[in-house]
Motif scaffolding. Sequence first.
Motif, PDB file in Angstrom:
ATOM      1  N   MET A  28      67.306 -74.218   6.996  1.00  0.00           N
ATOM      2  CA  MET A  28      67.787 -73.034   8.011  1.00  0.00           C
ATOM      3  C   MET A  28      68.913 -72.592   7.176  1.00  0.00           C
ATOM      4  SD  MET A  28      68.722 -74.584  11.645  1.00  0.00           S
ATOM      5  CE  MET A  28      69.787 -76.178  10.596  1.00  0.00           C
ATOM      6  N   ALA A  29      68.257 -70.966   7.238  1.00  0.00           N
ATOM      7  CA  ALA A  29      69.319 -70.215   6.508  1.00  0.00           C
ATOM      8  C   ALA A  29      71.084 -69.982   6.718  1.00  0.00           C
ATOM      9  CB  ALA A  29      69.022 -68.976   7.171  1.00  0.00           C
ATOM     10  N   SER A  30      70.971 -71.095   7.919  1.00  0.00           N
ATOM     11  CA  SER A  30      72.442 -71.142   8.182  1.00  0.00           C
ATOM     12  C   SER A  30      73.389 -72.208   7.045  1.00  0.00           C
ATOM     13  CB  SER A  30      72.764 -71.282   9.380  1.00  0.00           C
ATOM     14  OG  SER A  30      72.207 -72.782  10.142  1.00  0.00           O
ATOM     15  N   ASP A  31      72.219 -72.718   6.752  1.00  0.00           N
ATOM     16  CA  ASP A  31      72.316 -73.975   5.628  1.00  0.00           C
ATOM     17  C   ASP A  31      73.996 -73.999   3.860  1.00  0.00           C
ATOM     18  OD1 ASP A  31      71.605 -75.683   7.529  1.00  0.00           O
ATOM     19  OD2 ASP A  31      68.895 -76.098   7.019  1.00  0.00           O
ATOM     20  N   PHE A  32      73.085 -72.959   4.254  1.00  0.00           N
ATOM     21  CA  PHE A  32      73.580 -71.657   3.030  1.00  0.00           C
ATOM     22  C   PHE A  32      73.999 -70.803   3.321  1.00  0.00           C
ATOM     23  CE2 PHE A  32      69.552 -74.705   2.356  1.00  0.00           C
ATOM     24  CZ  PHE A  32      69.946 -75.599   1.558  1.00  0.00           C
ATOM     25  N   PRO A  33      74.923 -70.183   2.013  1.00  0.00           N
ATOM     26  CA  PRO A  33      75.864 -68.982   1.632  1.00  0.00           C
ATOM     27  C   PRO A  33      74.490 -68.223   2.216  1.00  0.00           C
ATOM     28  CG  PRO A  33      76.343 -70.385   0.161  1.00  0.00           C
ATOM     29  CD  PRO A  33      74.851 -70.976   0.614  1.00  0.00           C
ATOM     30  N   VAL A  34      75.054 -66.956   2.964  1.00  0.00           N
ATOM     31  CA  VAL A  34      74.383 -65.882   3.229  1.00  0.00           C
ATOM     32  C   VAL A  34      74.293 -64.938   2.272  1.00  0.00           C
ATOM     33  CG1 VAL A  34      73.713 -64.201   4.694  1.00  0.00           C
ATOM     34  CG2 VAL A  34      74.036 -66.170   5.661  1.00  0.00           C
ATOM     35  N   PHE A  35      72.961 -64.481   1.536  1.00  0.00           N
ATOM     36  CA  PHE A  35      73.248 -63.156   0.092  1.00  0.00           C
ATOM     37  C   PHE A  35      72.802 -62.241   1.808  1.00  0.00           C
ATOM     38  CE2 PHE A  35      70.827 -60.477  -2.121  1.00  0.00           C
ATOM     39  CZ  PHE A  35      71.748 -60.345  -3.112  1.00  0.00           C
ATOM     40  N   THR A  36      73.525 -61.310   1.055  1.00  0.00           N
ATOM     41  CA  THR A  36      73.834 -59.758   1.425  1.00  0.00           C
ATOM     42  C   THR A  36      73.973 -58.972   0.413  1.00  0.00           C
ATOM     43  OG1 THR A  36      76.339 -59.546   1.620  1.00  0.00           O
ATOM     44  CG2 THR A  36      75.312 -60.319   3.501  1.00  0.00           C
ATOM     45  N   GLY A  37      72.671 -57.736   0.417  1.00  0.00           N
ATOM     46  CA  GLY A  37      72.763 -56.746  -0.443  1.00  0.00           C
ATOM     47  C   GLY A  37      70.582 -56.514  -0.480  1.00  0.00           C
ATOM     48  N   LYS A  38      70.365 -55.801  -1.582  1.00  0.00           N
ATOM     49  CA  LYS A  38      69.717 -55.716  -1.550  1.00  0.00           C
ATOM     50  C   LYS A  38      67.891 -56.012  -3.196  1.00  0.00           C
ATOM     51  CE  LYS A  38      68.880 -51.150   0.957  1.00  0.00           C
ATOM     52  NZ  LYS A  38      68.628 -49.667   0.736  1.00  0.00           N
ATOM     53  N   THR A  39      69.363 -56.514  -4.373  1.00  0.00           N
ATOM     54  CA  THR A  39      68.869 -56.961  -5.416  1.00  0.00           C
ATOM     55  C   THR A  39      69.819 -58.333  -5.738  1.00  0.00           C
ATOM     56  OG1 THR A  39      68.466 -55.121  -6.400  1.00  0.00           O
ATOM     57  CG2 THR A  39      68.492 -56.163  -8.142  1.00  0.00           C
ATOM     58  N   VAL A  40      69.301 -59.494  -6.366  1.00  0.00           N
ATOM     59  CA  VAL A  40      69.949 -60.341  -6.528  1.00  0.00           C
ATOM     60  C   VAL A  40      70.413 -60.626  -8.407  1.00  0.00           C
ATOM     61  CG1 VAL A  40      69.622 -63.125  -6.676  1.00  0.00           C
ATOM     62  CG2 VAL A  40      68.127 -62.051  -4.863  1.00  0.00           C
ATOM     63  N   ALA A  41      69.419 -59.653  -8.514  1.00  0.00           N
ATOM     64  CA  ALA A  41      69.185 -60.051  -9.997  1.00  0.00           C
ATOM     65  C   ALA A  41      68.803 -58.312 -10.580  1.00  0.00           C
ATOM     66  CB  ALA A  41      68.801 -61.464 -10.624  1.00  0.00           C
ATOM     67  N   HIS A  42      68.980 -58.068 -11.803  1.00  0.00           N
ATOM     68  CA  HIS A  42      68.699 -56.652 -12.258  1.00  0.00           C
ATOM     69  C   HIS A  42      68.825 -56.933 -13.581  1.00  0.00           C
ATOM     70  CE1 HIS A  42      67.502 -52.287 -12.928  1.00  0.00           C
ATOM     71  NE2 HIS A  42      67.709 -52.256 -12.887  1.00  0.00           N
ATOM     72  N   VAL A  43      67.198 -56.862 -14.871  1.00  0.00           N
ATOM     73  CA  VAL A  43      67.705 -56.323 -16.130  1.00  0.00           C
ATOM     74  C   VAL A  43      67.130 -55.148 -16.267  1.00  0.00           C
ATOM     75  CG1 VAL A  43      66.533 -57.227 -17.867  1.00  0.00           C
ATOM     76  CG2 VAL A  43      67.124 -59.339 -16.073  1.00  0.00           C
ATOM     77  N   ASP A  44      67.903 -54.470 -16.901  1.00  0.00           N
ATOM     78  CA  ASP A  44      67.781 -53.093 -17.295  1.00  0.00           C
ATOM     79  C   ASP A  44      67.354 -52.448 -18.627  1.00  0.00           C
ATOM     80  OD1 ASP A  44      67.060 -49.969 -17.060  1.00  0.00           O
ATOM     81  OD2 ASP A  44      68.719 -50.307 -16.971  1.00  0.00           O
ATOM     82  N   HIS A  45      66.297 -52.357 -19.114  1.00  0.00           N
ATOM     83  CA  HIS A  45      65.514 -52.224 -20.509  1.00  0.00           C
ATOM     84  C   HIS A  45      66.765 -53.255 -21.776  1.00  0.00           C
ATOM     85  CE1 HIS A  45      65.292 -48.518 -18.651  1.00  0.00           C
ATOM     86  NE2 HIS A  45      64.436 -48.163 -19.833  1.00  0.00           N
ATOM     87  N   LEU A  46      66.499 -54.259 -21.579  1.00  0.00           N
ATOM     88  CA  LEU A  46      66.713 -55.572 -22.303  1.00  0.00           C
ATOM     89  C   LEU A  46      65.882 -55.880 -23.120  1.00  0.00           C
ATOM     90  CD1 LEU A  46      68.992 -57.789 -22.170  1.00  0.00           C
ATOM     91  CD2 LEU A  46      67.159 -59.131 -21.281  1.00  0.00           C
ATOM     92  N   ASP A  47      67.081 -55.705 -24.606  1.00  0.00           N
ATOM     93  CA  ASP A  47      66.426 -56.231 -25.860  1.00  0.00           C
ATOM     94  C   ASP A  47      67.447 -57.662 -26.175  1.00  0.00           C
ATOM     95  OD1 ASP A  47      64.394 -53.818 -26.731  1.00  0.00           O
ATOM     96  OD2 ASP A  47      66.932 -52.964 -27.529  1.00  0.00           O
ATOM     97  N   LEU A  48      66.246 -58.836 -26.502  1.00  0.00           N
ATOM     98  CA  LEU A  48      66.667 -60.242 -26.088  1.00  0.00           C
ATOM     99  C   LEU A  48      66.010 -60.593 -27.963  1.00  0.00           C
ATOM    100  CD1 LEU A  48      68.365 -62.741 -24.494  1.00  0.00           C
ATOM    101  CD2 LEU A  48      65.938 -62.495 -24.029  1.00  0.00           C
ATOM    102  N   SER A  49      67.223 -61.286 -28.388  1.00  0.00           N
ATOM    103  CA  SER A  49      66.963 -61.712 -29.889  1.00  0.00           C
ATOM    104  C   SER A  49      67.129 -63.491 -29.438  1.00  0.00           C
ATOM    105  CB  SER A  49      67.406 -60.951 -30.462  1.00  0.00           C
ATOM    106  OG  SER A  49      66.662 -59.455 -30.646  1.00  0.00           O
ATOM    107  N   ARG A  50      67.040 -64.242 -30.409  1.00  0.00           N
ATOM    108  CA  ARG A  50      67.270 -65.305 -31.195  1.00  0.00           C
ATOM    109  C   ARG A  50      67.338 -65.550 -32.431  1.00  0.00           C
ATOM    110  NH1 ARG A  50      64.458 -68.923 -27.636  1.00  0.00           N
ATOM    111  NH2 ARG A  50      62.345 -69.413 -29.780  1.00  0.00           N
ATOM    112  N   ASN A  51      68.409 -66.448 -33.143  1.00  0.00           N
ATOM    113  CA  ASN A  51      68.327 -66.733 -34.281  1.00  0.00           C
ATOM    114  C   ASN A  51      67.899 -65.371 -35.155  1.00  0.00           C
ATOM    115  OD1 ASN A  51      69.734 -68.909 -33.865  1.00  0.00           O
ATOM    116  ND2 ASN A  51      67.813 -70.256 -33.486  1.00  0.00           N
ATOM    117  N   GLY A  52      67.532 -64.345 -34.801  1.00  0.00           N
ATOM    118  CA  GLY A  52      67.676 -63.006 -35.963  1.00  0.00           C
ATOM    119  C   GLY A  52      65.621 -62.532 -35.068  1.00  0.00           C
ATOM    120  N   LYS A  53      65.761 -63.410 -34.657  1.00  0.00           N
ATOM    121  CA  LYS A  53      63.609 -62.977 -34.193  1.00  0.00           C
ATOM    122  C   LYS A  53      64.110 -62.054 -32.740  1.00  0.00           C
ATOM    123  CE  LYS A  53      59.399 -65.222 -31.964  1.00  0.00           C
ATOM    124  NZ  LYS A  53      59.043 -66.671 -32.599  1.00  0.00           N
ATOM    125  N   LYS A  54      63.231 -61.811 -32.629  1.00  0.00           N
ATOM    126  CA  LYS A  54      62.917 -60.173 -31.678  1.00  0.00           C
ATOM    127  C   LYS A  54      62.035 -61.405 -30.879  1.00  0.00           C
ATOM    128  CE  LYS A  54      64.050 -56.901 -31.045  1.00  0.00           C
ATOM    129  NZ  LYS A  54      65.071 -56.036 -30.811  1.00  0.00           N
TER     130      LYS A  54
END
Length: 296
Positions: free
Chosen positions: A49-75
């Motif tokens: 049930m929804a009441s079992d867990f914390p209620v989320f209030t808001g329209k967006t849970v996560a937002h990624v905006d124009h992200l450049d992502l690299s690992r060990n120098g590799k794009k």
Amino acid sequence: MGQVELTKTKSAREENAGKMERGAHALQKRAHKQNDVTKPFQGSSVKLMASDFPVFTGKTVAHVDHLDLSRNGKKLLQQVTFQIKPGERIALVGPNGIGKTTLIKAMLNGQMHTQLSQHARVVYFNQDITKLPKAKSVWAFIQQASVLDDVRSRQIMGAFGINQVFYSRLIGELSGGEQVKLQLLSILLSSSNFLILDEPTNFLDRQALTALADYLINYPGTVLLVSHDLTFRTQVVTRTLMFREKTLIDPQQIVLHAKQPSKLPLLQLKYDRLMAAADSDTAELQALKQAIDKLK
């Protein structure tokens, strides 16, 4: 042997057979009774049930905006933008090493150009069983982690194949696969409204896979997961983000925003017919010409 002895022997055999049959029925009845006692903790449908867990209030849970992502120098990703809305179950899809886990960690660490809502209660599963308290019993560990009551916690454990036989066992005594299940259960049952699951389907048997799919479908929060299991994804997720050429492709959005067929050929045909007609309306011709010019 006389007729009397034969009759007595036959009666004895029948009596013994009757006793054996009654004993067998009693054992069968006892077994059914025991099965009835343990059945609620083995494979019951997940009820959340929804009441079992914390209620989320808001329209967006996560937002990624124009992200450049690299690992060990590799794009890995370049200028990627997407949002995660409450209640979505999103799968990150792509071959190993393409950047799915790196993206998740960037979001969890609050890397620049990523943002998690302040109302998001995030828990993260990544198959790291080294941090499990090996000297604690299975039930003590789950009881401490779970926000659900004991009965439903046990029902969900049973659905994953961790039944009452395991409750008193120490975590360190479990097999690697059983420890993965236990770690996953501690995440699923925790106080969260945003589950991030990195390869949760690995090392799970069919029973546990079915239980996980059932749980996530009924989970009232938001889910971001990585899984190579297409059948599982098809059953569970509401949206897919695919890694392709250093960007994320949302097949669903491509379909929704596909370019509509042009009306230009139809308008041009109508215009030509009116031009050829002797009684054509000049005002209508002008309106068609303007519409055609706008589409060119």
